[in-house]
Design an enzyme around this catalytic site. Structure first.
Site, PDB file in Angstrom:
ATOM      1  N   LYS A  88       9.186  -3.437 -52.666  1.00  0.00           N
ATOM      2  CA  LYS A  88       8.319  -3.431 -51.476  1.00  0.00           C
ATOM      3  C   LYS A  88       9.014  -3.623 -50.134  1.00  0.00           C
ATOM      4  CE  LYS A  88       7.365  -8.328 -51.504  1.00  0.00           C
ATOM      5  NZ  LYS A  88       6.436  -9.372 -51.192  1.00  0.00           N
ATOM      6  N   SER A 128      -1.478  -0.165 -49.688  1.00  0.00           N
ATOM      7  CA  SER A 128      -1.118  -0.853 -48.442  1.00  0.00           C
ATOM      8  C   SER A 128      -1.683  -0.112 -47.250  1.00  0.00           C
ATOM      9  CB  SER A 128       0.410  -0.889 -48.352  1.00  0.00           C
ATOM     10  OG  SER A 128       0.824  -1.196 -47.051  1.00  0.00           O
ATOM     11  N   TYR A 153       9.270   3.749 -49.221  1.00  0.00           N
ATOM     12  CA  TYR A 153       8.315   2.771 -49.757  1.00  0.00           C
ATOM     13  C   TYR A 153       6.875   3.214 -49.460  1.00  0.00           C
ATOM     14  CZ  TYR A 153       5.136  -1.158 -49.317  1.00  0.00           C
ATOM     15  OH  TYR A 153       4.023  -1.955 -49.380  1.00  0.00           O
ATOM     16  N   LYS A 157       3.509   4.564 -51.949  1.00  0.00           N
ATOM     17  CA  LYS A 157       2.112   4.100 -51.957  1.00  0.00           C
ATOM     18  C   LYS A 157       1.162   5.298 -51.878  1.00  0.00           C
ATOM     19  CE  LYS A 157       2.801  -0.277 -52.404  1.00  0.00           C
ATOM     20  NZ  LYS A 157       2.590  -0.843 -53.746  1.00  0.00           N
TER      21      LYS A 157
HETATM   22  N1  UFG Z   1       8.180  -9.788 -37.116  1.00  0.00           N
HETATM   23  C1  UFG Z   1       8.949 -10.481 -36.191  1.00  0.00           C
HETATM   24  N2  UFG Z   1      10.016 -11.178 -36.631  1.00  0.00           N
HETATM   25  C2  UFG Z   1      10.370 -11.227 -37.949  1.00  0.00           C
HETATM   26  C3  UFG Z   1       9.603 -10.525 -38.899  1.00  0.00           C
HETATM   27  C4  UFG Z   1       8.512  -9.803 -38.445  1.00  0.00           C
HETATM   28  O1  UFG Z   1       8.651 -10.464 -34.993  1.00  0.00           O
HETATM   29  O2  UFG Z   1      11.382 -11.877 -38.269  1.00  0.00           O
HETATM   30  C5  UFG Z   1       6.994  -9.036 -36.647  1.00  0.00           C
HETATM   31  C6  UFG Z   1       7.091  -7.554 -36.929  1.00  0.00           C
HETATM   32  O3  UFG Z   1       7.756  -6.896 -35.874  1.00  0.00           O
HETATM   33  C7  UFG Z   1       5.618  -7.188 -37.037  1.00  0.00           C
HETATM   34  C8  UFG Z   1       4.962  -8.448 -37.586  1.00  0.00           C
HETATM   35  O4  UFG Z   1       5.888  -9.496 -37.377  1.00  0.00           O
HETATM   36  O5  UFG Z   1       5.104  -6.947 -35.764  1.00  0.00           O
HETATM   37  C9  UFG Z   1       4.664  -8.367 -39.063  1.00  0.00           C
HETATM   38  O6  UFG Z   1       5.845  -7.965 -39.732  1.00  0.00           O
HETATM   39  P1  UFG Z   1       5.979  -8.029 -41.319  1.00  0.00           P
HETATM   40  O7  UFG Z   1       7.351  -7.530 -41.665  1.00  0.00           O
HETATM   41  O8  UFG Z   1       5.577  -9.359 -41.817  1.00  0.00           O
HETATM   42  O9  UFG Z   1       4.862  -7.022 -41.797  1.00  0.00           O
HETATM   43  P2  UFG Z   1       4.693  -5.462 -41.485  1.00  0.00           P
HETATM   44  O10 UFG Z   1       3.387  -5.335 -40.796  1.00  0.00           O
HETATM   45  O11 UFG Z   1       5.853  -4.868 -40.837  1.00  0.00           O
HETATM   46  O12 UFG Z   1       4.745  -4.905 -42.956  1.00  0.00           O
HETATM   47  C10 UFG Z   1       3.691  -5.093 -43.792  1.00  0.00           C
HETATM   48  C11 UFG Z   1       4.123  -5.145 -45.264  1.00  0.00           C
HETATM   49  C12 UFG Z   1       4.656  -3.836 -45.698  1.00  0.00           C
HETATM   50  C13 UFG Z   1       3.741  -2.738 -45.319  1.00  0.00           C
HETATM   51  C14 UFG Z   1       3.438  -2.778 -43.857  1.00  0.00           C
HETATM   52  C15 UFG Z   1       2.473  -1.752 -43.395  1.00  0.00           C
HETATM   53  O13 UFG Z   1       5.100  -6.140 -45.443  1.00  0.00           O
HETATM   54  O14 UFG Z   1       4.798  -3.881 -47.091  1.00  0.00           O
HETATM   55  O15 UFG Z   1       2.864  -4.030 -43.556  1.00  0.00           O
HETATM   56  O16 UFG Z   1       2.440  -1.686 -42.018  1.00  0.00           O
HETATM   57  F1  UFG Z   1       4.257  -1.538 -45.584  1.00  0.00           F
END
Ligand code: UFG
Length: 343
Positions: A88, A128, A153, A157
């Site tokens: 993932k 997702s 990834y 999905k």
């Molecule tokens: N973020 C930060 N700092 C970090 C990590 C994340 O600022 O260290 C921000 C990212 O830029 C984003 C938000 O926090 O704006 C959420 O990030 P995540 O990585 O937690 O989650 P995402 O929305 O990027 O990803 C999630 C799932 C994926 C999926 C995706 C779909 O983890 O599996 O949503 O958009 F594909």
């Protein structure tokens, strides 16, 4: 009344283990299968401790069709599967596309094929909100068009959703539901199971809790110049126990023959968008601490904003997100402290 058995593939993982707990507590028999490639037996132990049930665990790789057949389909009489088992990490999938396609597609093809061949009717797939890409309008409903995937990834999905849709359409008696998760966070209130990423966390909340615990020096906020009220990205953070309950509702819908179509899709989110900076503030307030963070550059591939319209899940599954964000953020911190032996 017959007690239904549910196979939970990837049940030693973060969402899988929470779902196993909710299933047992709802009266289902559960079999957990996992290859432990990115998970830990401790989660299975946690499920057993929380429920007081010696939930069976089979260490098996869903890509190994023969092992699946003999060790799960021959050995257990389940009529439903919830398929979580998949890799993932978005970034890793860009670097290792073939591994991602092979793992995520082979495992799902095997599970769907065996369910069909053995006349086991109910397949729930862990999808997702990534399938919506950068949506043109908020919030997204299930009718919001899917956008071309931006990572292998995300593509897996979409392909798995299509595999399920096409297979149930061609197979009498087979039913499929895809749940499109928004951003799962938090942990079980017992603090016995939770999210335990290996290495440096890629997702926001584990990075926050590890920073609070002193394992990471500083959280980088990836961008504060987006076209959002405070400039940081907006997501729909859904408590993992709420998300787990959505699986119970979806399995029941299939077992009780309440599906309106052989293949159905549901958004599983709260319906509220929260920005990264807001989430940090709420985490600090809920737990009475200060987090070390700095504004960093944008992370490649991040979408600006997305949150769910969960009306269909509310109405059709009778499911609602009910845990408030502060409780969720306290549970996440309690879990991190438990894991680090801080209490
Ligand atoms: N973020 C930060 N700092 C970090 C990590 C994340 O600022 O260290 C921000 C990212 O830029 C984003 C938000 O926090 O704006 C959420 O990030 P995540 O990585 O937690 O989650 P995402 O929305 O990027 O990803 C999630 C799932 C994926 C999926 C995706 C779909 O983890 O599996 O949503 O958009 F594909």
């Amino acid at each position: 009344m017959k007690k239904h058995t549910v196979l939970v593939s990837g049940g030693a993982g973060y969402i899988g283990s929470h779902t196993a707990v909710e299933l047992v507590e709802a009266g289902f028999d559960v079999v957990i299968a996992d290859n432990l490639s990115n998970s830990d037996l401790g989660a299975v132990e946690g499920v057993r401790r929380i429920t007081g049930v010696e939930v069976p665990f089979v260490e098996v790789d869903c890509c190994d069709r023969e092992a699946l057949r003999t060790r799960l389909f021959e050995a257990y009489d389940f009529d439903s599967v919830i398929h979580f088992a998949a890799s993932k990490a978005v970034g890793e999938s860009v670097r290792k596309p073939l591994e991602y396609y092979r793992n995520n597609l082979d495992s799902f093809l095997n599970v769907v094929d065996l369910m069909r061949a053995w006349g086991r009717p109910n397949i729930l797939f862990s999808s997702s909100c990534t399938v919506y890409g950068e949506p043109d309008r908020q919030p997204v409903t299930e009718l919001t068009p899917r956008k071309p995937a931006t990572s292998p990834y995300g593509n897996t999905k979409q392909i798995c959703e299509d595999i399920l849709r096409d297979t149930v359409a061609a197979s009498e008696g087979l039913r499929g539901i895809a749940l499109r998760y928004f951003n799962p966070i938090g942990a079980h209130p017992s603090a016995l199971i939770g999210e335990l990423p290996r290495g440096v966390p890629q997702n926001l909340l584990p990075y926050i809790t590890q920073t609070a615990a002193g394992l990471r020096e500083c959280l980088s906020v990836f961008g504060d110049d987006y076209p959002t009220p405070d400039g940081s990205n907006i997501r729909d953070y859904i408590d993992v126990t709420d998300l787990a309950r959505a699986h119970v509702a979806a399995v029941r819908r299939m077992i009780e023959g309440r599906c309106k179509e052989p293949y159905e899709v549901f958004n599983i989110g709260t319906g509220h968008g929260v920005s990264v900076l807001e989430l940090i503030r709420r985490f600090e307030q809920a737990n009475g601490l200060k987090l070390n963070y700095r504004i960093a550059g944008r992370r490649e591939g991040d979408i600006v904003a997305i949150w769910a319209d969960p009306t269909r899940a509310n109405e059709e599954l009778g499911w609602h997100a009910r845990r408030n964000l502060d409780d969720t953020l306290r549970a996440a911190w309690a879990w991190e402290k438990h894991v680090r032996g801080m209490e």
